[in-house]
Design an enzyme around this catalytic site. Structure first.
Site, short mmCIF file in Angstrom:
data_model
loop_
_atom_site.label_atom_id
_atom_site.label_comp_id
_atom_site.label_asym_id
_atom_site.label_seq_id
_atom_site.Cartn_x
_atom_site.Cartn_y
_atom_site.Cartn_z
N SER A 293 1.66 6.69 2.25
CA SER A 293 2.43 7.69 3.03
C SER A 293 3.67 8.14 2.27
CB SER A 293 2.86 7.11 4.37
OG SER A 293 1.76 6.64 5.09
N SER B 108 4.67 -1.03 4.00
CA SER B 108 4.83 -2.35 4.62
C SER B 108 5.07 -3.41 3.56
CB SER B 108 3.59 -2.73 5.43
OG SER B 108 3.46 -1.88 6.53
N GLU C 258 -3.48 10.68 17.91
CA GLU C 258 -3.89 12.10 18.03
C GLU C 258 -4.91 12.44 16.95
OE1 GLU C 258 -0.70 11.07 17.90
OE2 GLU C 258 -0.06 11.48 19.96
N GLN D 92 0.85 -1.20 0.00
CA GLN D 92 0.00 0.00 0.00
C GLN D 92 0.89 1.25 0.00
OE1 GLN D 92 -2.18 0.22 3.66
NE2 GLN D 92 -3.51 1.88 3.02
N GLY D 93 1.01 1.91 -1.13
CA GLY D 93 1.88 3.07 -1.24
C GLY D 93 1.11 4.37 -1.06
N GLU E 159 -10.10 -2.18 6.75
CA GLU E 159 -8.97 -2.01 7.66
C GLU E 159 -9.47 -1.90 9.10
OE1 GLU E 159 -5.05 0.46 6.70
OE2 GLU E 159 -6.68 1.71 7.41
#
Ligand SMILES: Cc1cc2nc3c(=O)[nH]c(=O)nc-3n(C[C@H](O)[C@H](O)[C@H](O)COP(=O)(O)OP(=O)(O)OC[C@H]3O[C@@H](n4cnc5c(N)ncnc54)[C@H](O)[C@@H]3O)c2cc1C
Length: 385
Positions: A129, A166, A368, A126-127, A249
């Site tokens: 970030s 990942s 957060e 999963q690209g 997810e």
């Protein structure tokens, strides 16, 4: 094999089958094994499960599945995690990426590639970030430019970088988010591609995590050519692709993780002296897990009933991180010497998992950010200043 009709029947049939085949499926390494061993084990088990049809239940027939409710897949993943047959985090990448691909790829592409993911002959990553784009995903900069007019182009050229991807170094394909609109177009100018990782111009550099495992990677794209038929959804419609991952997810993946956490808490209970202090520590961790499981169960029921999941799943994410920390903080208190000093396979596993558990407040959206969403969108406590 008789096709299982309900989730309860499926569960019973599955466990009867797993009881018979557990020795064949069990890892050959001791403890948690190396990452290479874990990946090989997962792909081997997926191949056996696919051959025996278990890996096909809950997936549409047009991509090689046998149909049935998605809950059957969740049940399979949770059962494998509970029996410690594979790492639930790695296994759940199937759940994160395949439903999205099925919904957004061309039918021909989905029919071609999904069976390979399910039967263990491929892995995907999963690209999303980027170095300066994690929480605020809509500001991503990895750029895809059409060769010619975007409405008629047959190829796109991709340049940029992803990070924390990942298992990129084990992956054959990548669901990649790129910027195709103007730099400030935010979520309206993003396009998703399904990219073969062996395409010229892609460089993968693994990154070592705090626990010493090289699980994720930096991925660089230098003039990478991708054909237009690899666009998922529409040009500048990539945000919908990114958002479509959320329901799975935050439901089935979490359910599989929870099954594993229960298994580890049980192991911790067996390893601990039966004192009042230890019982209190384990009891408190159990309560955290139980709250998480109850919440996750209702989320899955809502998803199965056709609900659209949204901001309220931030609560699930906060509880997953709390459950993860509760189990491994309890382990640190009860197995302190094991986690800090024991270099045997046993100590290595608890230490590696303890350190990994710290990432639960980061992956899939930080704690957060989730609390901001709960405060602003669910509790209506005002806008961000
Ligand atoms: C184990 C693991 C696996 C991962 N796998 C993948 C993967 O496969 N693919 C992928 O694309 N990504 C993956 N990620 C990346 C993950 O999605 C990001 O790390 C995460 O979204 C946070 O982004 P960031 O690291 O850029 O942190 P930042 O967004 O830079 O945040 C840094 C800190 O600032 C805080 N912060 C940021 N904005 C705000 C705000 N508005 N208000 C309050 N606090 C704020 C954050 O909470 C955090 O504490 C993975 C991460 C981990 C830990």
């Amino acid at each position: 094999m008789v096709r299982s009709a309900t989730t309860a029947e499926f569960r019973a049939d599955l466990h009867a089958w797993l009881d018979v085949h557990e020795a064949e499926l069990a890892p050959t390494y001791r403890g948690m094994g190396t990452l290479d061993e874990q990946i090989a084990q997962m792909q081997r088990v997926k191949a056996i499960l696919y051959e025996a049809d278990w890996m096909r239940y809950g997936w549409p027939e047009r991509v090689g599945g046998l149909g049935g409710a998605a809950a059957l897949r969740t049940e399979l993943g949770a059962s494998l995690a509970a029996r410690d047959l594979m790492d639930p985090g790695h296994f759940s990448l199937v759940e994160v990426l395949a439903p999205t691909l099925i919904d957004f790829a061309t039918p021909a592409l989905a029919a071609e590639v999904v069976p390979s993911l399910l039967n263990g002959s491929e892995m995907w990553c999963q690209g999303f970030s980027e170095p300066e784009t994690g929480s605020d995903l809509s500001s991503l900069r990895c750029r895809a430019v059409a060769e010619g007019d975007p409405s008629t182009a047959t190829q796109w050229i991709i340049n940029g970088q992803k990070v924390w991807t990942s298992l990129a170094h084990f992956s054959d394909r990548c669901v990649l988010l790129t910027r195709t609109g103007p730099p400030d177009s935010k979520h309206l100018g993003i396009t998703a591609f399904f990219v073969d990782m062996d395409t010229p111009g892609i460089t993968v550099r693994p990154i070592e995590m705090i626990n010493g495992v090289r699980e994720f990677a930096e991925v660089f794209f230098d003039d990478v050519v991708v054909s237009t038929d690899r666009i998922l959804g529409s040009v500048n419609g990539g945000w919908a692709v990114a958002m479509s991952i959320l329901p799975f997810e935050r439901s089935s993946c979490f359910w599989q993780r929870i099954a594993y956490l229960y298994q580890r808490l049980q192991a911790l209970t067996r390893l601990s002296e039966p004192t009042d202090r230890n019982a209190e520590i384990i009891g408190n961790a159990f309560l955290e897990l139980h709250a998480l499981r109850t919440r996750s169960r209702s989320t899955q029921h809502r998803l199965a009933a056709g609900a659209t999941l949204g901001a309220e799943t931030s609560i699930d994410k906060v509880l997953v991180a709390a459950g993860e920390h509760a189990v491994y903080n309890a382990a640190r208190r009860l197995l302190h010497n094991t986690i800090t000093l024991d270099d045997t396979v046993h100590g290595e596993q608890w230490r590696t998992e303890y350190l990994y558990s710290r990432s639960a407040t980061i992956y899939g959206g930080t704690a957060e950010i989730q609390r901001n969403i709960i405060a602003r969108r669910l509790l209506n406590l005002g806008d961000e200043r």
